[in-house]
Design a protein around this motif. Structure first.
Motif, PDB file in Angstrom:
ATOM      1  N   LEU A  96       1.019  -1.302  -0.229  1.00  0.00           N
ATOM      2  CA  LEU A  96      -0.004  -0.017  -0.040  1.00  0.00           C
ATOM      3  C   LEU A  96       0.978   1.303  -0.039  1.00  0.00           C
ATOM      4  N   ALA A  97       2.054   1.216   0.637  1.00  0.00           N
ATOM      5  CA  ALA A  97       2.896   2.535   0.937  1.00  0.00           C
ATOM      6  C   ALA A  97       3.483   2.645  -0.544  1.00  0.00           C
ATOM      7  N   ARG A  98       3.918   1.491  -1.026  1.00  0.00           N
ATOM      8  CA  ARG A  98       4.795   1.661  -2.409  1.00  0.00           C
ATOM      9  C   ARG A  98       3.627   2.157  -3.552  1.00  0.00           C
ATOM     10  N   SER A  99       2.466   1.853  -3.364  1.00  0.00           N
ATOM     11  CA  SER A  99       1.554   2.173  -4.425  1.00  0.00           C
ATOM     12  C   SER A  99       1.180   3.722  -4.300  1.00  0.00           C
ATOM     13  N   GLN A 100       1.256   4.186  -2.899  1.00  0.00           N
ATOM     14  CA  GLN A 100       0.972   5.556  -2.610  1.00  0.00           C
ATOM     15  C   GLN A 100       2.166   6.356  -3.043  1.00  0.00           C
ATOM     16  N   ALA A 101       3.274   5.841  -2.806  1.00  0.00           N
ATOM     17  CA  ALA A 101       4.343   6.483  -3.312  1.00  0.00           C
ATOM     18  C   ALA A 101       4.668   6.872  -4.779  1.00  0.00           C
ATOM     19  N   PHE A 449      14.823   0.841  -3.288  1.00  0.00           N
ATOM     20  CA  PHE A 449      14.909   2.137  -3.839  1.00  0.00           C
ATOM     21  C   PHE A 449      14.473   3.321  -2.936  1.00  0.00           C
ATOM     22  N   LYS A 450      13.709   2.762  -2.051  1.00  0.00           N
ATOM     23  CA  LYS A 450      13.180   3.923  -1.049  1.00  0.00           C
ATOM     24  C   LYS A 450      14.377   4.300  -0.120  1.00  0.00           C
ATOM     25  N   THR A 455      18.447   7.789   1.865  1.00  0.00           N
ATOM     26  CA  THR A 455      19.894   7.670   2.387  1.00  0.00           C
ATOM     27  C   THR A 455      20.714   8.812   1.440  1.00  0.00           C
ATOM     28  N   TYR A 456      20.562   8.769   0.126  1.00  0.00           N
ATOM     29  CA  TYR A 456      21.232   9.512  -0.698  1.00  0.00           C
ATOM     30  C   TYR A 456      20.493  10.546  -1.412  1.00  0.00           C
ATOM     31  N   GLY A 457      19.422  10.772  -1.259  1.00  0.00           N
ATOM     32  CA  GLY A 457      18.728  11.883  -1.690  1.00  0.00           C
ATOM     33  C   GLY A 457      18.013  11.418  -3.063  1.00  0.00           C
ATOM     34  N   HIS A 458      17.014  12.317  -3.428  1.00  0.00           N
ATOM     35  CA  HIS A 458      16.204  11.876  -4.826  1.00  0.00           C
ATOM     36  C   HIS A 458      17.233  12.045  -6.079  1.00  0.00           C
ATOM     37  N   ALA A 460      20.202  11.417  -6.191  1.00  0.00           N
ATOM     38  CA  ALA A 460      21.114  10.012  -6.527  1.00  0.00           C
ATOM     39  C   ALA A 460      19.907   9.012  -7.022  1.00  0.00           C
ATOM     40  N   GLY A 461      18.583   8.830  -6.307  1.00  0.00           N
ATOM     41  CA  GLY A 461      17.813   8.008  -7.021  1.00  0.00           C
ATOM     42  C   GLY A 461      17.319   8.155  -8.295  1.00  0.00           C
ATOM     43  N   ASP A 462      17.236   9.421  -8.726  1.00  0.00           N
ATOM     44  CA  ASP A 462      17.067   9.548 -10.314  1.00  0.00           C
ATOM     45  C   ASP A 462      18.067   9.233 -10.948  1.00  0.00           C
TER      46      ASP A 462
END
Length: 565
Positions: A96-101, A449-450, A455-458, A460-462
């Motif tokens: 559910l949390a992943r779907s909302q994200a 991925f979350k 940890t490293y910021g969005h 780095a995630g991008d």
């Protein structure tokens, strides 16, 4: 009688000037108004057509959005492997949390058991409370449900105030949760009404601030449910409903309904175009009407300017012709008749009509030339305006094509987005069925991925998502279709590839990603689910099976490939 006497007492030059001057002025006005009204009608028609296109495009995007969200609820409710562990299990909470994200406008996603008690929800909101009386729960027990827009009831006090200052309003999506033949609960999604405003803002033409194009939504009963710039509450309080005289295009007759000039609640007249929302599935048939409007003084400003310009040109030419007539004291009546007959032919619009060049004297010759130039100028003005309208139409078509391309491409990775992938998948399925060739699909999800974002910021995630996109493009064939469905989930469509071949490709991809080292994050692993086409099933069925395999890979410890069972 006195008028005729006074006229007969004047000299020949005065009589000719008065008679011929009045004739030319009248002719110039008629020609100017005739051509001007023709151009005005065409501009008005094109302006109405542009509004109709805006309204229809908005309706298509809203219909697709409602269908996708109802499918999202159906897919989540269909994760039987997750629900079999309990409606309140950690796996269910994570899903559910992943779907909302992945879809932030889903303000609340929750699961209620068969008795209507909330067992699991994002943020823990309403946990333990009963929703048995809510329409979405009652309808969700029977099947997929999409509810009309409504005010928040239970969640209003639990959520932070909206930035716009308006109260929360939701569109509900629900689907039954079944384990085997038994319905054990209902999954509900409260989607924020703000996503609809975002859809309409993307469809408003770039020049809307100058042209004042506005988009509204009315429900099946004609009540306003959305207005631009946060004015819905004020307009609803003023009693604004779907204006009388608005023609609603239902897109079922094969043509476009003409736009109309109607009066709205504020007393002003607007050029108005409306279209009926065409649902993509039965659950999302809400009967909404999407209405585009533009003030008539702006919609027809160019047309009014054209009429005034044509009239001024005609009057100027008429004044010049009157001066020439004043000098034509020895004008022969035959020339007058010839010019009058020619002017009548031009006014009537007969093909090949023109003002003749007469040569009885210099003055008459000059007059005939002046009338000819006036006619050619007006005709040239009409042709120029038609060319301008044609160019405007081409510009609008180019803008629509650019908008369609933008709507099909993921801005972060440059890959196809869900909409673009679905059209490619439909084509690949049809080709595979016709040629009896295999077709496989792999779904790829970045592990933890979350944790990378936290940890490293969005940024780095991008970069991790872009790295995965580049790896997919480099490892797959040019005929394969790669897309980002949303968040950290990617998908690849593999034509002419059976299940074993797809598994080998997926395993190579997992190995390649695990061998790479990101300069910031370090080692990034992925989990992959593999599925292949079976018979005449739809693309959504293949994707659903691949997702189940992906969840199985996640459950087995990640950094691995799981094939559909």
């Amino acid at each position: 009688m006195n008028v005729f006497k006074r006229f007969s007492d004047r000299g020949l030059r005065t009589q000719i000037a008065l008679v011929f001057g009045a004739l030319v002025v009248g002719l110039a006005v008629l020609l100017s108004l005739g051509f001007g009204e023709l151009l005005k009608h065409r501009i008005q028609r094109d302006a109405g057509a542009s509004l109709q296109v805006v309204a229809e495009n908005a309706g298509k995007l809203l219909a697709i959005g409602l269908m996708q969200r109802s499918l999202e609820a159906e897919v989540l409710a269909g994760a039987e492997m997750v629900w079999s562990k309990g409606l309140d299990s950690p796996e269910a909470q994570h899903m559910l949390a992943r779907s909302q994200a992945m879809q932030p406008t889903n303000v609340w996603i929750g699961v209620a058991d068969a008795q209507g008690v909330v067992r699991n929800a994002t943020g823990g909101l309403l946990a333990g409370q009963s929703v048995a009386a809510r329409p979405w729960f009652q309808s969700g027990l029977r099947g997929v449900h999409v509810g009309d827009v409504h005010a928040a009831k239970l969640l209003e006090k639990l959520l932070p105030p909206m930035a716009s200052g308006e109260p929360y309003r939701f569109v509900d999506f629900a689907a039954p949760i079944r384990i085997g033949p038994t319905t054990v609960g209902v999954l509900g999604i409260h989607g924020s009404w703000e996503w609809t405003r975002e859809v309409l803002e993307t469809l408003t033409p770039p020049t809307s601030e100058n042209s004042a194009v506005e988009l509204f939504i009315f429900d099946r009963q004609g009540q306003m449910i959305l207005a631009p710039h946060g004015r819905a509450s004020a307009l609803q309080a003023a009693g604004q409903r779907l204006p009388a005289g608005t023609h609603v295009n239902n897109n079922r007759g094969g043509g476009h309904t003409q736009s109309a000039v109607v009066q709205w609640q504020d007393g002003k007249r607007y050029l108005t175009a409306a279209t009926q929302l065409q649902p993509r599935n039965a659950a999302s048939d809400l009967g909404w009407r999407i209405v585009a409007r533009q003030p008539v003084e702006l919609a027809f400003a160019e047309a009014d300017h054209t009429v005034r310009l044509a009239l001024l040109i005609g009057l100027a030419a008429a004044l010049f012709a009157s001066v020439l007539a004043w000098l034509a004291a020895r004008r022969l009546s035959v020339d007058l008749y010839a010019l009058a007959d020619a002017a009548s032919a031009v006014e009537a619009g007969r093909p090949g009509s023109d003002i003749p060049a007469v040569h009885s004297n210099r003055e008459v010759r000059q007059l005939s030339q002046a009338l000819g130039r006036m006619t050619h100028r007006l005709l040239a003005a009409r042709e120029a305006m038609e060319e301008k309208v044609r160019l405007r139409t081409l510009e609008l078509e180019a803008a629509n094509r650019a908008l369609d391309l933008q709507a099909r491409t993921d801005a972060l990775t440059g890959l196809l987005n869900r909409r673009g992938f679905e059209s490619q998948m439909a084509f690949a399925l049809a080709l595979a069925r016709r040629s009896s060739r295999p077709l496989s699909l792999i779904t790829v999800d970045v592990d933890h991925f979350k944790r990378v974002n936290d940890t490293y910021g969005h940024e780095a995630g991008d970069e991790v998502l872009r790295r995965l996109a580049r790896t997919l493009e480099s490892r797959l064939r040019g005929s394969d279709v790669v897309a980002r469905l949303g968040g950290e989930e990617f998908v690849a469509l593999l034509p002419d590839t059976d299940l074993a071949g797809a598994q080998a490709i997926a395993q190579a991809l997992v190995t390649t990603m695990a061998d790479q080292q990101d300069p910031v994050v370090g080692t990034i692993t992925v989990s992959v689910g593999v599925a292949t086409m079976r018979g005449q099933e739809s693309g959504a069925d293949i994707l659903r099976r691949a997702d189940r395999a992906l969840y199985e890979a996640k459950g087995q410890g990640r950094n691995r490939v799981c094939v559909e069972t």
